[in-house]
Motif scaffolding. Structure first.
Motif, short mmCIF file in Angstrom:
data_model
loop_
_atom_site.label_atom_id
_atom_site.label_comp_id
_atom_site.label_asym_id
_atom_site.label_seq_id
_atom_site.Cartn_x
_atom_site.Cartn_y
_atom_site.Cartn_z
N SER A 76 0.83 -1.21 0.00
CA SER A 76 0.00 0.00 0.00
C SER A 76 0.87 1.26 0.00
O SER A 76 0.53 2.26 -0.65
CB SER A 76 -0.96 -0.01 1.19
N ILE A 77 1.99 1.22 0.72
CA ILE A 77 2.89 2.39 0.75
C ILE A 77 3.52 2.59 -0.63
O ILE A 77 3.69 3.72 -1.10
CB ILE A 77 3.95 2.21 1.87
N ARG B 212 2.17 1.80 -3.46
CA ARG B 212 1.12 2.37 -4.32
C ARG B 212 0.94 3.86 -4.04
O ARG B 212 0.81 4.67 -4.94
CB ARG B 212 -0.21 1.63 -4.10
N PHE B 213 0.99 4.22 -2.74
CA PHE B 213 0.81 5.62 -2.36
C PHE B 213 1.95 6.47 -2.91
O PHE B 213 1.72 7.51 -3.55
CB PHE B 213 0.74 5.74 -0.83
N ALA C 255 1.84 7.05 -6.68
CA ALA C 255 0.86 8.08 -7.08
C ALA C 255 1.38 9.47 -6.73
O ALA C 255 1.29 10.41 -7.53
CB ALA C 255 -0.47 7.82 -6.39
N ILE D 175 -0.42 10.47 -17.72
CA ILE D 175 -1.50 9.47 -17.65
C ILE D 175 -0.98 8.10 -18.09
O ILE D 175 -1.25 7.08 -17.45
CB ILE D 175 -2.71 9.92 -18.51
N PHE E 116 1.29 6.66 -15.40
CA PHE E 116 0.49 6.30 -14.22
C PHE E 116 -0.17 4.93 -14.43
O PHE E 116 -0.06 4.03 -13.60
CB PHE E 116 -0.58 7.38 -14.00
N ILE E 117 -0.84 4.80 -15.57
CA ILE E 117 -1.56 3.54 -15.83
C ILE E 117 -0.58 2.37 -15.93
O ILE E 117 -0.78 1.32 -15.32
CB ILE E 117 -2.41 3.65 -17.12
N TYR F 42 0.96 1.17 -12.58
CA TYR F 42 0.07 0.35 -11.75
C TYR F 42 -0.25 -0.99 -12.39
O TYR F 42 -0.20 -2.03 -11.74
CB TYR F 42 -1.22 1.12 -11.43
N GLU F 43 -0.58 -0.95 -13.68
CA GLU F 43 -1.06 -2.19 -14.31
C GLU F 43 0.08 -3.18 -14.59
O GLU F 43 -0.15 -4.38 -14.54
CB GLU F 43 -1.82 -1.85 -15.59
N GLU G 99 0.29 -3.56 -9.67
CA GLU G 99 -0.91 -4.38 -9.50
C GLU G 99 -0.82 -5.69 -10.28
O GLU G 99 -1.48 -6.65 -9.94
CB GLU G 99 -2.15 -3.62 -10.00
N VAL H 4 -1.92 -6.52 -13.38
CA VAL H 4 -3.28 -6.82 -13.85
C VAL H 4 -3.23 -8.02 -14.80
O VAL H 4 -2.37 -8.09 -15.68
CB VAL H 4 -3.86 -5.58 -14.59
N PHE I 273 -4.74 0.13 -24.21
CA PHE I 273 -5.71 0.89 -23.41
C PHE I 273 -5.07 2.15 -22.83
O PHE I 273 -5.66 3.23 -22.82
CB PHE I 273 -6.28 0.02 -22.28
N ALA I 274 -3.84 1.98 -22.31
CA ALA I 274 -3.16 3.11 -21.65
C ALA I 274 -2.87 4.23 -22.66
O ALA I 274 -3.14 5.40 -22.39
CB ALA I 274 -1.86 2.61 -21.00
N GLU J 104 -6.22 5.88 -23.74
CA GLU J 104 -6.80 6.79 -22.73
C GLU J 104 -5.95 8.05 -22.59
O GLU J 104 -6.49 9.17 -22.50
CB GLU J 104 -6.92 6.10 -21.37
#
Lengths: 170, 502
Positions: free
Chosen positions: A90-91, A93-94, A97, A121, A124-125, A128-129, A133, A135, A145-146, A149
């Motif tokens: 979680s840290i 991820r924080f 961001a 953008i 960022f995507i 994470y992905e 994360e 994905v 997709f990234a 968008e």
């Protein structure tokens, strides 16, 4: 409702609040009173910030006493504890961001707005992905997709604000 | 009364143009979507929409913002029912019974009931807005500097107490921190720059909207990104239209929740989430079916949704009559009104009484649009819940940035937004409510001017602060609010009345 306290966090924040209150009080005291130009002494600019400084000092003091009573001064900061904190998902991820957003803010005005927003953008995507994360989608789809968008959002925001709201973009 | 109805009817006719009705529909639908998406709150939605509508005509822009506000408070119920995550904090109480209903295969019915309850709550709040704004506005005409000083202190104290229910001390600290932040920049009496440390930008003061976008927008982006991704549960959506009989069965709950929601909404800075929880709690206590609460109670769901939507109308009562917001989104609405040259407050009743009725018309249109849109297009919009947060949040932050910048074209405002975002995040992590801080920033100017003016008028005497009738009432209200949350005092009162304090 039952009151819940975080003694360690309260101990630290009470010191911050008291410093803020004390600082406001000292700076208010140093502000001019304008009495030399005939102003009333209670119209001095430092009256209200000084009052607020005193209130914050008092509230911070109450929080400090309460946290000390609950053992909040025993912060128990250890190397192992810090390591565990910083490697948690979680840290990560924080901070990802926060870091990406801060870089975006700092580069604003230095780089072309459309290009900067697009890269922000996209990064960022992807961060994470692909990294944080993981994905369960093919890399090709994630990239597609990234990129899609990033282009659409950056173009939509730039065009809307530039031509519809007549804002000179940073 | 009849004169008021006449003005209202006249204003309503002016709003019934195809262009304005189209704007009502898209902005309410956008509000529902914003409310639905976890991480996007009503405050964030209204703040971002303020930046998107600042070139509109004032009444047009405020109409769009009110639709966004009403739509998003309702929209959060979708997420609360389907994925057990409140779309906005106002829908937290909705999860308690809404999600169990969805798990029982009654998701469509729950959404229909939530829509109807929201409609009834919003309609009730709108009615109260129309009735009480002129009344409170007329009382507020009696306010002088002493009363305004106490009003500012009362605002941050009561807001701190109610939003910091777990620890009111932190709520009060947050409120006074906000008041101190408002002291930054040039003051009104001697044009002296306070706490600017030689910076020209700081001398201009902290602008409300960038600070608000930071506290409610950027901090939320950081909070959402820190949490693991929410799992979207697939729920079948069958019958959405509620049965009239079922609604009629709970008319007492609806009426009670409407009254409670409106009153809680009208308390400065408290907001819709508390309105929903208090309504829910009262409904549970009064219910004949107490055992169903928490397990899928229709009555609980109705109480929560009526309460939070009634609070929306309630929150705008002090905005129009006192220029003090009842909730965080109402604070942004107040900021937007000021940006558009509307000056809410006691003089609004004297200078432009028709504006109050315009706002009532806007609420009425938004409420009707919410009801129609809430019952239609349910299946298609539920699919939006599957948008991953990592695809949504960078776009939200990009809007936070450009929105903060666009208002005055200064990069400093973007810095303010970022700094307040980090402060807001830290406050939330440390359990400090952020709403009192925001209210403090808004009320800082009121406190500053009126405290100094009062002291000058009385040559430093504090006696009039405690002897004027309205001042005394406000002072006693503050005293009771503070003493009521101090444990030794509560114990003492408990002993005095022969029982231990809870």
């Amino acid at each position: 409702m039952k009151e819940v306290h975080l003694p360690k966090a309260d101990f630290v924040t009470s010191i911050v609040v008291m410093t803020l209150g004390g600082g406001a009080l000292v700076l208010s005291w140093m502000m001019p009173t304008f009495r030399e130009v005939g102003a009333h002494r209670y119209s001095a600019p430092g009256v209200v910030p000084g009052f607020l400084g005193v209130v914050l000092l008092l509230l911070g003091g109450v929080l400090l006493v309460r946290s000390i009573r609950s053992g909040g001064y025993r912060l128990g900061v250890t190397f192992e504890g810090l390591r565990a904190f910083f490697v948690s998902a979680s840290i990560a991820r924080f901070f990802a961001a926060l870091f990406l957003s801060m870089v975006y803010v700092l580069l604003l005005g230095e780089v072309n707005y459309f290009f900067l927003t697009l890269v922000y953008i996209l990064t960022f995507i992807l961060a994470y992905e692909l990294w944080l994360e993981k994905v369960p989608r093919s890399r090709g789809k994630i990239w597609a997709f990234a990129v899609g968008e990033a282009i659409v959002v950056a173009a939509a925001i730039s065009l809307t604000f530039r031509y519809l709201f007549l804002v000179r973009l940073p | 009364m009849l004169e008021g109805l006449g003005i209202f009817a006249g204003e309503l006719v002016k709003f019934l143009t195809p262009r304005l009705l189209f704007d009502v529909l898209w902005s309410t639908q956008l509000g529902i979507i914003v409310g639905m998406l976890p991480g996007l709150t009503a405050t964030m939605g209204v703040a971002l929409m303020t930046t998107l509508t600042y070139k509109f005509e004032p009444s047009h822009a405020i109409l769009v913002l009110i639709c966004m506000y009403v739509g998003s408070i309702f929209g959060g119920s979708r997420t609360a029912i389907l994925i057990n995550i409140p779309g906005t904090p106002a829908n937290a109480a909705t999860t308690v019974d809404g999600n169990p209903l969805a798990k029982q295969g009654r998701a469509g019915e729950a959404m229909g009931l939530a829509t109807t309850a929201s409609f009834l709550g919003s309609a009730f709040g709108t009615l109260m807005l129309a009735i009480f704004t002129p009344v409170i506005g007329n009382i507020a005409l009696e306010f002088h500097s002493f009363e305004y000083f106490w009003l500012a202190i009362f605002g941050v104290t009561i807001c701190g107490t109610l939003t910091g229910a777990k620890d009111p001390l932190k709520g009060w600290i947050s409120g006074f921190f906000g008041l101190l932040v408002a002291m930054v920049g040039m003051e009104g009496m001697h044009a002296y720059s306070r706490f600017s440390f030689g910076s020209v930008n700081l001398a201009g003061g902290i602008q409300l909207l960038p600070a608000m976008i930071g506290i409610f927008g950027f901090s939320e982006v950081l909070m959402v990104m820190k949490q693991p991704a929410a799992q979207v549960v697939s729920a079948s959506v069958e019958r959405v239209l509620p049965r009239f009989r079922e609604i009629l069965k709970y008319w007492r709950t609806i009426l009670r929740s409407g009254v409670i929601g409106t009153i809680i909404g009208a308390v400065p800075g408290v907001g819709e989430d508390i309105g929903a929880w208090v309504s829910y709690d009262f409904a549970r206590r009064a219910s004949k079916e107490k055992e169903k609460f928490g397990k899928g109670s229709v009555e609980g769901l109705i109480a929560a949704e009526t309460g939070n939507n009634a609070a929306v109308g309630g929150a705008v009562i002090p905005v129009l009559s006192l220029a003090v917001p009842g909730s965080a989104p109402a604070a942004v609405l107040l900021g937007a009104m000021l940006i558009h040259g509307v000056r809410p407050g006691p003089l609004l009743m004297v200078e432009s009484p028709q504006f109050i009725y315009q706002v009532v018309c806007m609420f009425l249109l938004a409420t009707c649009a919410m009801f129609v849109l809430g019952l239609a297009l349910v299946r298609s919009f539920v699919k939006l819940l599957s948008i991953p947060r990592e695809m949504l949040m960078p776009a939200v932050f990009a809007l936070c940035v450009i929105g903060s910048y666009a208002l005055s074209g200064k990069l400093f405002d973007v810095t303010v937004m970022a700094v307040f975002g980090i402060i807001g995040y830290a406050m939330k992590e440390m359990d400090y409510p952020v709403a009192p801080a925001m209210l403090g920033i808004i009320l800082g100017d009121l406190l500053d001017n009126n405290l100094r003016r009062s002291l000058v008028l009385t040559n430093g005497s504090l006696i009039p602060f405690f002897t004027r009738p309205i001042s005394l009432i406000l002072f006693l209200a503050i005293l009771l609010t503070v003493l009521g949350r101090i444990e030794p005092v509560r114990r003492l009162v408990g002993k005095a009345f022969g029982r231990s304090a809870q």
